[in-house]
Design an enzyme around this catalytic site. Structure first.
Site, PDB file in Angstrom:
ATOM      1  N   CYS A 133       0.869  -1.183   0.000  1.00 37.25           N
ATOM      2  CA  CYS A 133       0.000   0.000   0.000  1.00 37.25           C
ATOM      3  C   CYS A 133       0.907   1.235   0.000  1.00 37.25           C
ATOM      4  O   CYS A 133       1.752   1.375   0.872  1.00 37.25           O
ATOM      5  CB  CYS A 133      -0.889   0.050   1.236  1.00 37.25           C
ATOM      6  SG  CYS A 133      -1.343  -1.541   1.934  1.00 37.25           S
ATOM      7  N   GLU A 197      -8.001   9.047   1.008  1.00 38.69           N
ATOM      8  CA  GLU A 197      -7.400   8.651  -0.255  1.00 38.69           C
ATOM      9  C   GLU A 197      -8.427   8.218  -1.285  1.00 38.69           C
ATOM     10  O   GLU A 197      -9.500   7.723  -0.937  1.00 38.69           O
ATOM     11  CB  GLU A 197      -6.447   7.460  -0.032  1.00 38.69           C
ATOM     12  CG  GLU A 197      -5.335   7.721   0.959  1.00 38.69           C
ATOM     13  CD  GLU A 197      -4.449   6.509   1.165  1.00 38.69           C
ATOM     14  OE1 GLU A 197      -3.251   6.709   1.459  1.00 38.69           O
ATOM     15  OE2 GLU A 197      -4.937   5.368   1.045  1.00 38.69           O
TER      16      GLU A 197
END
Length: 280
Positions: A133, A197
Site C-alpha cells: 500500500c 485517499e
C-alpha cells in the site's frame, strides 16, 4: 525545543546584541534550512513540523517529505503536497484528498500475500494489510491523467521492490489489473495522523513470487505470509489488527474478485466507478 521557547529566545535576543548560542534566532533559521528572509512565523511553523516527527524513525520521517498527488473527489489532479501534509488529521478534516494504491499479489497457488506494517510506520504501525500500500509520486512518470493508470502501476512496481524485494521483471505492467478506485477516510490510533485517499486497487498474479523471492525491508515490513481465502477469514477473526482500507475491500469486494481471478474472469469485475466509504 517548544514554540514557547523559540518565542522567548527571539524576544530576549531582540533586546540585546548578538550572543554566541545554539538557540540564537539566526542559528535557528540556519538549522532549519530557512532563508534569511524567512519570517518568525515561518520559523515557528518549521519547528512545529519538525517536532511532530521528532520521535519518528529517521527513514520513515524522510519519506514523509515525498510529494503526493492531490486530487478532487472525481480523482482529477489538483496539485501536490508532501506525504506528511496528506496524512495530517488536521488537513484531512479540511478535505485534503490524495491518490494512493493497494496491490493484492497472488502466487501460483492462488494464495494472497499479506504484510504486517512495520512498527516504524507513522500511520497504522503493526497493522496487517494487503501486499503493498503506498502512493504514486507527483512526477512525470507516476502522475496519471484522464483515466490512465500507467503511473500508478509504475509506482506499484517501485514500492513492491522497495518494501518486499519483488523485482519489477517478475511483475510486468500488463500483469496488473486495476479493478476499482476506493474513496475512503480513516484516522489512526494516534489521532494526529490519518488517511483520506482515492485508492487504486490492483490485482496481480506472480507465479515466480515464492517465499525465497520475498526479501522484505524490516523498516517497512514487520512480517508477511501467503494465505488462502479460508486462512484469511480465520486470521481476520483472530483479533489481529487490519488496516481500514483492507477491511473495507475485504468486506465488500475481495472474495468475489479472488474467486473470479481463480477462474479467469477477473476482467468482468473491472469498473471505472469510484466506490465511496468516507463515513467510517
Amino acid at each position: 525545543m517548544s514554540v514557547h521557547t523559540v518565542a522567548c529566545n527571539i524576544f530576549r535576543y531582540s533586546r540585546r546584541s548578538y550572543v554566541t548560542s545554539a538557540n540564537h534566532p539566526r542559528k535557528l533559521f540556519i538549522r532549519y534550512g530557512l532563508p534569511r528572509t524567512a519570517t518568525l512565523q515561518g520559523l515557528i511553523s518549521k519547528m512545529a513540523e519538525d517536532s511532530l516527527l521528532a520521535l519518528a524513525d529517521t527513514k520513515q520521517a524522510e519519506l514523509m517529505k515525498e510529494l503526493c498527488i492531490l486530487v478532487d473527489e472525481n480523482d482529477s489532479v489538483l496539485g501536490k503536497t508532501t506525504k506528511r501534509n496528506c496524512h495530517l488529521a488536521e488537513n484531512i478534516s479540511k478535505g485534503m484528498l490524495h491518490r494512493a494504491f493497494s496491490v493484492f499479489l497472488f502466487n501460483n497457488e492462488g494464495q494472497l500475500l499479506l504484510q504486517q506494517r512495520s512498527a516504524n510506520k507513522i500511520t497504522f504501525p503493526l497493522y496487517w494489510t494487503n501486499t503493498c500500500c503506498s502512493h504514486p509520486r507527483y512526477s512525470a512518470d507516476e502522475t496519471d491523467h484522464n483515466g490512465s493508470s500507467k503511473g500508478v502501476v509504475l509506482a506499484a512496481q517501485r514500492r513492491l521492490y522497495e518494501e518486499l524485494g519483488v523485482h519489477p521483471y517478475l511483475l510486468l505492467p500488463d500483469q496488473f489489473t486495476l479493478l476499482r478506485r476506493i474513496h475512503y477516510r480513516a484516522i489512526c490510533d494516534d489521532p494526529r495522523w490519518g488517511e483520506h485517499e482515492i485508492d487504486y486497487v490492483l490485482f496481480t498474479d506472480a507465479p515466480e513470487v515464492t517465499p525465497p523471492v520475498v526479501e522484505a525491508d524490516p523498516n517497512e515490513v514487520e512480517d508477511w505470509r501467503f494465505v488462502t481465502q479460508d486462512e484469511l477469514k480465520e486470521f481476520m477473526s483472530s483479533g489481529e489488527k487490519f488496516t481500514p482500507w483492507f477491511k473495507l475491500i475485504a468486506n465488500n469486494f475481495l472474495y468475489k474478485w479472488w474467486d473470479a481471478m481463480l477462474v479467469g474472469k477477473l476482467h468482468e469485475h473491472v469498473s471505472s466507478e469510484i466506490y465511496r466509504d468516507i463515513n467510517k
